[in-house]
Design a protein around this motif. Sequence first.
Motif, PDB file in Angstrom:
ATOM      1  N   GLN A  70      55.296  34.764  97.911  1.00  0.00           N
ATOM      2  CA  GLN A  70      56.581  34.471  98.552  1.00  0.00           C
ATOM      3  C   GLN A  70      57.007  33.029  98.296  1.00  0.00           C
ATOM      4  O   GLN A  70      58.176  32.753  98.045  1.00  0.00           O
ATOM      5  N   ASP A 123      63.094  35.267  97.135  1.00  0.00           N
ATOM      6  CA  ASP A 123      63.859  36.522  97.138  1.00  0.00           C
ATOM      7  C   ASP A 123      63.946  37.181  95.763  1.00  0.00           C
ATOM      8  O   ASP A 123      64.548  38.251  95.625  1.00  0.00           O
ATOM      9  N   ARG A 131      59.883  41.389  95.342  1.00  0.00           N
ATOM     10  CA  ARG A 131      59.656  42.164  96.576  1.00  0.00           C
ATOM     11  C   ARG A 131      58.233  42.687  96.551  1.00  0.00           C
ATOM     12  O   ARG A 131      57.768  43.202  95.520  1.00  0.00           O
ATOM     13  N   GLU A 178      57.569  43.688  92.854  1.00  0.00           N
ATOM     14  CA  GLU A 178      58.716  44.152  92.058  1.00  0.00           C
ATOM     15  C   GLU A 178      59.569  42.947  91.693  1.00  0.00           C
ATOM     16  O   GLU A 178      59.914  42.136  92.563  1.00  0.00           O
ATOM     17  N   ARG A 214      57.855  46.725  88.007  1.00  0.00           N
ATOM     18  CA  ARG A 214      56.807  46.525  89.019  1.00  0.00           C
ATOM     19  C   ARG A 214      55.443  46.283  88.375  1.00  0.00           C
ATOM     20  O   ARG A 214      55.122  46.905  87.362  1.00  0.00           O
TER      21      ARG A 214
END
Length: 471
Positions: free
Chosen positions: A382, A387, A390, A403, A441
């Motif tokens: 993170q 953003d 994911r 992802e 992914r």
Amino acid sequence: MTWIEIDRSSGISLYRQIYDCYRRKILQGEMRSGEQLPSTRELAANLQVSRNIVIEAYEQLLAEGYIEGRHGSGTYVAEGAYLEGIGGQAAPSPLSDALTGHEQRDIIHFRPGIPALDLFPRKLWGKLTEQIYNQAPHDAFGYGKPEGRHELRTAVTRYLRRTRGILCEPEQLLITTGATQALGLIAKLLLASGSEVIVEDPLTHEIHTIFKMPGAELLPIPVDEQGLLTQLLPHDRKPAFTYVTPSHQFPMGGVLPIQRRVQLIQFARATDSYIVEDDYDSEFRYDSAPISSLQGLDPERVIYIGTFSKIVSPALRIGYLILPPSLIERARDLKWLTDLHTPALEQLTLARFIEEGYLERHIAKMKKVYRKRRDFMVQTLQQRFGDNMRIMGSSTGLHLLAEFPGIEFTQDVLSKIEAYGVRVHPVEIHAIRKGTGHEHRILLGYGNVSEANIAEGIRRLAAALSAIQSL
Ligand SMILES: Cc1ncc(COP(=O)(O)O)c(C=O)c1O
């Protein structure tokens, strides 16, 4: 005389290290033709290894022509084995790195499905093994029964009752050589050319092959973040079975909710088919409460597969099948015809490990380790990507999924990432229908990666992706 060094912690066999080292020295010209090698006795004493290991390495070098024996006077480098410009490359590994887990370079490998290999309880296992070798009855050293040692079947039955609420009798249990063999046995038992199997899509790509081997047709049903989309089950088909990983969908990571479990069982009843429940790593559950196993909901229809690969070690190669009574006899016969039985002395050691309470303590300890690694990986991802990425499927197991919209993890992109010193696994290779979104992914396994390496690996991944995106 040229002496060499070996590294006992490298995981590479001593024989292989001795062979590789002399081969490299000879090819690179560091040892010239006619130069004498130490005698096998001297080298064994110098390296503190058994003489047989040195003899084996010398025999291989001899067979490949790098060295020659001169009667009565020792072993010498042969003529013509020096190759200009060969550099420092090692001999090709006899097994692929993907299988052995050895890394040739300083690559951080986020390989899914591998437990912390450095935390295997070596001393305790060694002690229990010694006890078993000293105390096991004579029959343990002969051919055993295909279903496995009764000590282990009893220990597993009690363990499952205590921890997973699974009710079964030891007679329903068949010990297998890992979950992989269990899947192979089921395929042989229930599939023939033209049979249909319903599978989750995506699904471990080796399992596609196992089910396709008898000539069966795969009917893929998509999964979402909770697992199989049971509303899409085809009621007009007649599958032999539906294969699911309901406790932790591989690779997407979903945990199948009870409503979908009920729908799946209703479907199996309506189509008079089996369900194969592959429960490969559900012991490591961090955020959610366990949900009843499918097996517990309908023991007549569900074939349950468990394994000790993730909770103890994949090297053990011990897994098990819980079978509905109607399949037990045929499964035993098939196991006998496949490999007679899984190694008995390891089964006895594992039985003792379980019965003396070590397994549950080991799982509790490892769960803390993995939870910390999981939290750390989530936090690091993170921080690095915010953003632009994911995270999915992180509540259970030894891996999570990330992802990256806009990035397609093609072979070329994966090679570029690897050039930065980090290896990640694409989800797309597990997809049956290609191009449905999984291309963006990757799987990130954290079970066997320290926090320091997680931080460094994610840093390298970020550097690689930023270079790729700016191309
Ligand atoms: C979904 C799934 N089932 C089964 C296995 C195989 O486990 P085993 O080592 O017991 O053969 C794996 C291995 O990672 C897996 O991912």
